[in-house]
Scaffold this motif. Structure first.
Motif: not given
Length: 136
Positions: A91-119
């Motif tokens: 990511m490029k710095p957009r503002t003076a206080t914005g984050k830049s460099g390598l940013v880790k974030e979650e990407a979408p996955i297909f909903a059929s790959k997940v199940m509700l989890y019961s603790p």
């Protein structure tokens, strides 16, 4: 007159996003909606805030891990799960206080790959057991 203004709907077997193609044809996933339905947004078995377990995919994707759903994308048939399918992007710095460099974030996955989890039982459960298991 060369053609009518009426749009035709084609049904595809693959889980794809609704898109308009040339010739005023709409392509919709047959797996997500029934024929003749005017609402082209599919119903999801999970909702934002649910605790889910990833049931299929690679270890890098997060198979066997649990996490909370941050975002639901019903048109695409995908969900974003906290801490699962982490992608790194520059990511490029957009503002003076914005984050830049390598940013880790979650990407979408297909909903059929997940199940509700019961603790309680410490395993995945089907969506119809939501009320029985007090999952929300």
């Amino acid at each position: 007159m060369y053609g009518s203004n009426k749009k035709t709907i084609n049904y595809a077997k693959a889980p794809i996003v609704k898109k308009i193609k040339m010739g005023a044809k709409t392509v919709v996933s047959q797996a997500l909606v029934k024929k003749g339905v005017s609402n082209l947004v599919p119903k999801m078995h999970v909702k934002r805030g649910d605790l889910v377990i990833v049931t299929s995919g690679s270890k890098e994707l997060g198979r066997g891990k649990t996490g909370k759903i941050l975002k639901v994308l019903p048109r695409e048939g995908k969900v974003v799960v906290e801490g699962i399918n982490m992608m790194t992007r520059a990511m490029k710095p957009r503002t003076a206080t914005g984050k830049s460099g390598l940013v880790k974030e979650e990407a979408p996955i297909f909903a059929s790959k997940v199940m509700l989890y019961s603790p309680k039982t410490k395993k995945g459960v089907r969506a119809e057991f939501r009320k029985k298991e007090d999952l929300g």
